[in-house]
Design a protein around this motif. Structure first.
Motif, short mmCIF file in Angstrom:
data_model
loop_
_atom_site.label_atom_id
_atom_site.label_comp_id
_atom_site.label_asym_id
_atom_site.label_seq_id
_atom_site.Cartn_x
_atom_site.Cartn_y
_atom_site.Cartn_z
N ASP A 526 0.82 -1.22 0.00
CA ASP A 526 0.00 0.00 0.00
C ASP A 526 0.85 1.26 0.00
OD1 ASP A 526 -2.24 -1.55 -0.01
OD2 ASP A 526 -2.62 -1.39 2.15
N GLN A 530 0.38 4.13 -2.71
CA GLN A 530 -0.04 5.46 -2.27
C GLN A 530 0.90 6.53 -2.83
OE1 GLN A 530 -2.65 6.21 -0.18
NE2 GLN A 530 -2.23 8.38 0.16
N GLU A 534 -0.06 9.47 -5.55
CA GLU A 534 0.10 10.89 -5.22
C GLU A 534 0.88 11.62 -6.31
OE1 GLU A 534 0.08 10.38 -0.33
OE2 GLU A 534 1.97 10.58 -1.42
N ILE A 577 -8.00 4.62 -6.21
CA ILE A 577 -7.55 5.06 -4.89
C ILE A 577 -7.69 6.57 -4.83
CG2 ILE A 577 -5.14 5.16 -5.71
CD1 ILE A 577 -4.23 4.50 -2.90
N VAL A 579 -6.37 10.10 -3.34
CA VAL A 579 -5.13 10.62 -2.75
C VAL A 579 -5.08 12.14 -2.84
CG1 VAL A 579 -3.81 8.55 -3.30
CG2 VAL A 579 -3.88 10.43 -4.94
#
Length: 588
Positions: A526, A530, A534, A577, A579
């Motif tokens: 993860d 992540q 980003e 996801i 972000v």
């Protein structure tokens, strides 16, 4: 960012040590506002830039070469006539004003001693470079002539006597005692900001130096006078006095302040800038070396913005045309959607032919295709026979049916083109190096959106290499690749990435293709997902948003349709996801 009086004071001191006694060998005028003097001094050749640019004027030594016009301007020819071959006697500053004088002495064309002053007035939009026969003597010419119509206070024209710019009614900061200083401050309004009081009261100060003095006194740089008690008034005087002691003794610390995240110059000065974090500071051995780097950075940024603005204008023009094209196609599709209605009109006319007379403007009949049946009124052309009206509607029906598939394909093509242009626009806005913009310009030329400039057949072809994707590696066993324009997006997604790599892209918005690759025997986790998401959000149209959805999938699920434009792909099996955009700390 102003080239202020204290910057000039530091530069004058350095130039006197370096150039006094030197000979001016050659002179070039590289632009409307810029003069380069080639000076041989102490067995070294120097290049002195004298600029009257309205925003970025100044005088400093530089190693940077600049292109010279094929035919030198008249002012340059005049400077060559009067200054080439003569020696610099001294360089000085007029009091604490932004006026620098390069005083020269030599022999004129008649063989007699001649004095010449080259005066650089660095005053923003009023900046000028003036050649005179000396102090209070006639002006020979200037880079910018100022007539009585432009300024009633002071003319700068050939033949007029050179006079100094009008002095401002301010106190000389050297030698001001404590009582005089406090009297000056106390007389001001309580609502005035302290730095503005200093700026308005003392020679040689600009906004930056005034705020620096206030900050060194332990006050907020924007503090008002009503925050000043006796203790702080004393500290303000001590800060003022120590500051001017350093300036008076030529104790300079050339400092440039660079914002670490944005990599931009915030300020520069010949003293430390305590009003900014120390980690932002970069010091230089001389003020001239600082200015040479700063102005080279500014010139590069200026060129970068010039290229960027040109590309953005072109992209916006094509995008607007494409949006208009889409609107026209959609309007035609609405007409094509009426195909079944046109056929129904023709059938109703055919079924009711026996009831229609030439000259009728309408006919009513049941629509047998509707359930339940309904009566429909069909408009008729009174000039046509009933059979001709029916044929007209059947022809329109056939044309509409045929155009539906063509228009649908044209709409898809136009929408894809608009997506490409919007993606390219995002790449242009986010590009921060000339190489990235050169890539984009070349791509737009290849795609036919820009005309390619014809090269001189005698000149060598450009050896500039294409820019490379950003690469970020760490010890976690992964590397992240970021495509920062369409060509790089194709490179990372279609050529570098492997089927088992993770591919990321901001959802339903233009942006970079981002790849996560294993460099060691590690499992995707993860944290790396992540981080990469980003970065994908940062290098996208959603850079300024607080939360951005980013799609990710395996590279094997990403495909480039046949004939698709650079950077355009389709993908499936994705997850999403959410972000916050983040700029990479490092990368190459």
């Amino acid at each position: 960012m102003a080239y202020d009086a204290l910057t000039m004071r530091a530069v004058v001191q350095e130039l006197n040590q370096t150039l006094s006694g030197g000979r001016i060998n050659r002179i070039f005028q590289t632009s409307r506002f810029d003069i380069i003097l080639q000076i041989h001094s102490q067995k070294i050749n120097y290049r002195l830039r004298v600029s009257a640019h309205p925003q970025q004027g100044g005088v400093y030594l530089t190693d940077e070469s600049a292109e010279n016009p094929t035919a030198p301007p008249m002012f340059c020819m005049l400077l060559r006539k009067h200054l080439e071959g003569i020696r610099i006697e001294r360089i000085f500053q007029k009091d604490l004003e932004r006026v620098m004088i390069i005083a020269c002495r030599g022999i004129d064309e008649t063989g007699l001693p001649a004095e010449r002053w080259l005066v650089a007035e660095i005053m923003g939009k009023h900046s000028n470079i003036v050649l005179t026969q000396g102090e209070n003597k006639p002006i020979i010419d200037s880079i910018r002539r100022v007539s009585h119509q432009i300024s009633r206070v002071r003319e700068i024209l050939p033949g007029t006597i050179y006079t100094w710019p009008p002095p401002q009614e301010r106190f000389d900061p050297f030698g001001i005692d404590r009582n005089t200083f406090q009297d000056i401050i106390v007389q001001k309004s309580n609502d005035e900001r302290l730095w503005k009081i200093l700026l308005a009261s003392f020679e040689g100060l600009g906004p930056l130096s005034s705020k620096e003095i206030v900050g060194r006194a332990g006050l907020e740089t924007d503090a008002k006078k009503n925050r000043l008690d006796d203790h702080h008034l004393l500290r303000l005087y001590e800060s003022f006095r120590l500051f001017w002691d350093d300036m008076g003794n030529h104790q300079y610390v050339p400092t440039m302040v660079i914002h670490p995240d944005e990599n931009r110059v915030v300020a520069y000065a010949p003293y430390t800038l305590a009003q900014y974090p120390g980690s932002w500071h970069r010091t230089y051995p001389t003020m001239n070396s600082l200015l040479a780097e700063y102005f080279a950075h500014w010139a590069g940024y200026d060129r970068l913005e010039e290229i960027r603005n040109s590309l953005v204008r072109s992209i916006h023009t094509h995008a607007e045309r494409t949006r208009n094209k889409i609107a026209a196609i959609q309007e035609s599709l609405l007409e094509a959607d009426r195909a079944d209605e046109l056929r129904t009109f023709g059938e109703i006319i055919t079924a009711n032919m026996h009831r229609i007379q030439k000259g009728d403007d309408s006919v009513q009949g049941p629509d047998y295709r509707s359930h339940p049946e309904k009566m429909v009124t069909v408009p008729l052309d009174p000039q046509k026979k009933p059979a001709e009206n029916a044929q007209m509607y059947f022809r329109r029906y056939a044309k509409a049916k045929k155009s539906q598939s063509i228009l649908a394909q044209q709409l898809i093509s136009a929408q894809q083109e608009l997506a490409y242009l919007e993606s390219t626009d995002t790449s242009i806005v986010n590009a921060d190096t000339p190489a990235l913009l050169r890539d984009i310009r070349k791509e737009l030329q290849d795609e036919g959106y820009l005309k390619e400039h014809r090269r001189n057949t005698k000149s060598k072809p450009s050896a500039e290499k294409p820019s490379q994707p950003m690469e970020i590696s760490d010890d976690s066993g992964f590397r992240i690749l970021i495509g920062r324009n369409n060509r790089q997006n194709d490179l990372v997604s279609m050529r570098i990435a492997r089927n088992e790599d993770i591919w990321l892209h901001v959802k339903d918005m233009p942006g970079s293709h981002v790849i996560i690759q294993k460099t060691q025997n590690a499992d995707f986790n993860d944290d790396i997902l992540q981080k990469a998401a980003e970065f994908a959000a940062y290098f996208s149209q959603a850079r300024q948003a607080r939360k951005v959805p980013v799609d990710y999938t395996y590279r094997k699920h990403v495909r480039k349709p046949r004939g698709a434009k650079p950077g355009m792909v389709i993908y499936d099996h994705q997850k999403t996801i959410l972000v916050t955009p983040r700029k990479p700390d490092s990368g190459r």
